[in-house]
Every structure is written in C-alpha cells, then in structure tokens.
Design a protein around this motif. Structure first.
Motif, short mmCIF file in Angstrom:
data_model
loop_
_atom_site.label_atom_id
_atom_site.label_comp_id
_atom_site.label_asym_id
_atom_site.label_seq_id
_atom_site.Cartn_x
_atom_site.Cartn_y
_atom_site.Cartn_z
N SER A 1 -10.26 -43.08 93.65
CA SER A 1 -12.09 -42.09 93.23
C SER A 1 -11.97 -42.13 91.89
CB SER A 1 -12.12 -41.01 93.88
OG SER A 1 -11.51 -39.97 93.17
N ALA A 2 -13.79 -41.81 91.37
CA ALA A 2 -13.88 -41.95 89.95
C ALA A 2 -13.22 -40.87 88.99
CB ALA A 2 -15.72 -42.06 89.89
N GLY A 3 -13.04 -39.62 90.40
CA GLY A 3 -12.57 -38.42 89.51
C GLY A 3 -11.32 -38.34 89.33
N GLU A 4 -11.10 -38.93 90.21
CA GLU A 4 -9.12 -39.08 89.67
C GLU A 4 -9.41 -40.46 88.28
OE1 GLU A 4 -7.01 -40.43 93.02
OE2 GLU A 4 -7.72 -38.47 94.39
N GLU A 5 -9.86 -41.27 88.49
CA GLU A 5 -9.86 -41.70 87.17
C GLU A 5 -10.47 -41.45 85.98
OE1 GLU A 5 -11.43 -45.98 87.48
OE2 GLU A 5 -10.11 -46.22 89.53
N ALA A 6 -10.76 -40.77 86.03
CA ALA A 6 -11.42 -39.94 84.83
C ALA A 6 -10.35 -39.15 84.32
CB ALA A 6 -12.28 -39.42 85.04
N HIS A 7 -10.01 -38.93 85.08
CA HIS A 7 -8.14 -38.30 84.47
C HIS A 7 -7.46 -38.66 83.99
CE1 HIS A 7 -10.15 -34.42 86.80
NE2 HIS A 7 -10.18 -33.99 86.16
N ASP A 8 -7.07 -40.26 84.22
CA ASP A 8 -6.46 -41.07 83.67
C ASP A 8 -6.08 -41.20 82.16
OD1 ASP A 8 -3.57 -42.34 83.52
OD2 ASP A 8 -5.02 -43.60 85.10
N GLU A 9 -5.77 -39.99 81.53
CA GLU A 9 -5.76 -39.99 80.32
C GLU A 9 -4.65 -41.33 79.47
OE1 GLU A 9 -7.52 -37.61 78.20
OE2 GLU A 9 -8.65 -37.79 79.43
N GLU A 10 -3.78 -41.53 79.97
CA GLU A 10 -3.10 -42.58 79.27
C GLU A 10 -3.57 -43.63 79.37
OE1 GLU A 10 0.32 -41.73 77.70
OE2 GLU A 10 -0.92 -40.17 78.63
N LEU A 11 -4.50 -43.98 80.27
CA LEU A 11 -5.25 -45.12 79.24
C LEU A 11 -5.78 -45.42 78.28
CD1 LEU A 11 -6.76 -46.75 83.03
CD2 LEU A 11 -4.33 -47.55 81.55
N PRO A 12 -5.06 -46.75 77.49
CA PRO A 12 -6.59 -46.98 76.15
C PRO A 12 -8.14 -46.61 76.33
CG PRO A 12 -4.80 -48.59 76.43
CD PRO A 12 -4.45 -47.98 77.50
N ARG A 13 -8.54 -45.52 75.26
CA ARG A 13 -10.48 -45.47 75.44
C ARG A 13 -11.07 -46.65 74.93
NH1 ARG A 13 -10.98 -39.59 76.87
NH2 ARG A 13 -9.39 -39.96 74.84
N ILE A 14 -11.42 -47.71 74.98
CA ILE A 14 -11.74 -49.10 73.26
C ILE A 14 -13.33 -48.92 73.49
CG2 ILE A 14 -11.72 -51.57 73.34
CD1 ILE A 14 -9.04 -51.63 74.80
N ALA A 15 -13.77 -48.48 72.50
CA ALA A 15 -15.15 -48.63 72.60
C ALA A 15 -15.84 -50.03 71.47
CB ALA A 15 -15.73 -47.86 71.58
N VAL A 16 -16.89 -50.40 71.92
CA VAL A 16 -17.53 -52.21 71.64
C VAL A 16 -19.02 -51.33 71.03
CG1 VAL A 16 -18.10 -54.46 71.52
CG2 VAL A 16 -16.55 -53.42 73.21
N VAL A 17 -18.49 -51.12 69.13
CA VAL A 17 -20.25 -50.64 68.39
C VAL A 17 -20.47 -51.82 67.19
CG1 VAL A 17 -18.94 -48.52 68.42
CG2 VAL A 17 -18.31 -49.84 66.61
N GLY A 18 -21.34 -51.79 66.54
CA GLY A 18 -21.89 -52.54 65.56
C GLY A 18 -23.52 -52.46 66.13
N ARG A 19 -23.92 -53.19 64.87
CA ARG A 19 -25.55 -53.04 64.60
C ARG A 19 -26.33 -53.67 66.24
NH1 ARG A 19 -27.77 -55.61 62.21
NH2 ARG A 19 -29.32 -55.22 61.15
N PRO A 20 -27.36 -53.25 66.30
CA PRO A 20 -28.55 -54.14 67.46
C PRO A 20 -28.43 -55.05 67.19
CG PRO A 20 -29.88 -52.26 66.71
CD PRO A 20 -28.52 -51.82 65.59
N ASN A 21 -27.52 -55.98 68.16
CA ASN A 21 -27.75 -57.50 67.71
C ASN A 21 -26.64 -58.11 67.45
OD1 ASN A 21 -30.29 -57.31 69.64
ND2 ASN A 21 -31.41 -56.97 66.85
N ALA A 22 -25.54 -57.92 67.40
CA ALA A 22 -24.55 -57.76 66.91
C ALA A 22 -23.56 -58.71 67.89
CB ALA A 22 -23.41 -57.38 65.99
N GLY A 23 -24.04 -58.12 69.46
CA GLY A 23 -23.17 -59.30 70.94
C GLY A 23 -22.92 -58.04 71.23
N LYS A 24 -23.06 -56.89 71.73
CA LYS A 24 -21.94 -55.77 72.21
C LYS A 24 -21.87 -56.09 73.82
CE LYS A 24 -23.59 -51.92 70.45
NZ LYS A 24 -25.18 -52.41 68.97
N SER A 25 -23.24 -56.04 74.21
CA SER A 25 -23.55 -56.58 75.85
C SER A 25 -22.68 -57.51 75.70
CB SER A 25 -24.72 -56.40 75.81
OG SER A 25 -25.41 -55.06 75.47
#
Length: 272
Positions: A1-25
């Motif tokens: 379930s989503a609740g359980e997954e949220a606790h899976d701390e051992e997984l890397p969390r990767i963020a895609v960042v950048g200015r608007p229109n750089a192609g994040k989506s």
C-alpha cells in the motif's frame, strides 16, 4: 500500500529540478514511459512532494515530484518564483538531484540559484544538459567547452557527472538513471579508518598545512563520521589554524582516492 511504501526509507529519492521549460516533465515521462505529468498550469492545485515509485531494469527508487505548490488564485504570479519554491521542496526531500539545463539557453542565473540550493542542502548532483539534439555543433570539442563552462560556474564543487541528453527522444535516459544510482551509492560510501589513515597520513606528511606564526600544525589521525553526507574528521593540534585552501586540498585528495563523484563532502578539523 502507499502508506507502507512511504516508509521504505532505504530507497534513493531522486528529484528532477531546473528552470521552467528545461524539460523536467519530459524527462520524468521518459523515465516512467507514460504521460503522467501533463504540462499545464492549473489554478488551485496544492500538493506537497509526492513520490513515484520506479522499479524497472533492476533499478528501484522514488522520483520526488512537487507538482502544484502554487496556491489558489495566484495564477498570474511569477512562474519563475514558484518553480524555485517547488525546486527547494523537491531538493529538501531528495537524496540526489538531477539538475536540468537547456542546451539551447546556456547556463542562466536561475540554474545557478537552483545549484546553490542543492549545494546548501548537501545533496547529490547530476547535471543533465537537455535538448542537446537541437544544438548545431555537437562535436567533442563543443561538449568539452560546455562541460568546462558548467564546472567553472559551479566551482569549487566540480566533482559531479554531466550528461548530454534528450528527454524527448529518450537519448541516454537509462544512463541518467544508472548514474543517479551510482551517485546515491557514492553518498553512502564508507571508508574504513585504517584505510583512510594509511592513504591520507603520508600525503599530509608530504604536504602539511602551512605553519602559522611559526607554529607547526600536525594532523595525527583521520576518520569518517557516521553522517548522511560523507564527512571526515581530521584531528590536529591546532585545528583553528587549518584554513579553507588546505581543507580543499584534503577533500581533493579524498576524491582522488575514493569515488565520491556527485556528492558533497564535509571536512572537519578537530582538536586531537
């Protein structure tokens, strides 16, 4: 379930960042292989970071998504401003950041702002130069020049991967994911105290810290601290006289001997 997954701390969390229109989506869609992130700005969407689980090709991590941090009724407010707020949230909630640059635009002050937030939060970093297919000159020389420009603008932290990609044509997308996994592992790298002293003490002996007003500074011992960001404590008789340039020298030596590519390192000089 989503609740359980949220606790899976051992997984890397990767963020895609950048200015608007750089192609994040486009990049996130390329990863996930479906148009989950429709690129529209709708008023009144307020959510915090949500995590999308990714497990394909033997990789397993969360993509941090901070769609819609904009508040109701503020549609006309500055998009750039909201994208920065959104980036800050994503960066704070991640382990590794993929900073998207638009190859057709060069490096802009907004990119450097986001970079400095990643730096301040001591997160892992990979720079993805997107829309490389649209650049006229794709020669090796052009790539080298672009890379050099990026590292010069982002100095003194220069030990991070730079990838030239196309989110739309999915060029080198898998490479991005593999590199993100490697940076995450570098961030968690532990060097034994024995090995550290064996390598670092002879280097320090050969190039000791500059003497201060006739006093010699001796570094006797080094160990890695049990912290989230790789951190090393050097024990010295006069820690207060070890200055920034020498700390940078120590950091560079550590990087030369162990793979900490993409992750910041903290150097502490402590009283022995």
């Amino acid at each position: 379930s989503a609740g359980e997954e949220a606790h899976d701390e051992e997984l890397p969390r990767i963020a895609v960042v950048g200015r608007p229109n750089a192609g994040k989506s486009s990049l996130i869609n390329a990863f996930i292989g479906e148009e989950r992130h429709i690129v529209t700005d709708i008023a009144g969407t307020t959510r915090d970071s949500i995590y999308t689980r990714y497990d394909k090709f033997g990789l397993n991590f969360y993509l941090v998504d901070t769609a819609g941090i904009r508040k109701k009724g503020k549609v006309n407010e500055d998009l750039e401003y909201y994208s920065v707020i959104r980036s800050i949230r994503a960066i704070e909630n991640s382990d590794v950041c993929l900073l998207m640059l638009d190859a057709t635009r060069g490096i802009e002050s907004q990119d450097l702002n986001i970079f400095s937030i990643i730096r301040k939060n001591k997160k892992g970093l990979i720079v993805c130069v997107n829309k490389w297919v649209l650049v006229e000159d794709k020669s090796t020389a052009a790539i080298k020049t672009y890379e050099r420009a990026i590292r010069e603008r982002m100095a003194p932290f220069t030990d991070f991967p730079i990838l030239f990609i196309s989110a739309l044509t999915k060029q080198r997308i898998f490479k991005v994911l593999e590199t993100a996994k490697a940076v995450y592992e570098n961030r968690r790298r532990r060097v034994t105290t024995g090995r550290l002293n064996e390598i670092m003490l002879p280097i320090i002996e050969q190039t000791p810290p500059p003497a201060w007003k006739g006093k010699y500074i001796k570094i006797k011992y080094v160990m890695q601290l049990p912290t989230a960001v790789p951190s090393f404590a050097f024990f010295a008789n006069l820690p207060q006289w070890v200055k920034e340039p020498y700390k940078r020298f120590l950091e560079n030596q550590i990087r030369a001997h162990w793979d900490f590519s993409g992750t910041p390192i903290n150097i502490f000089i402590r009283e022995k």
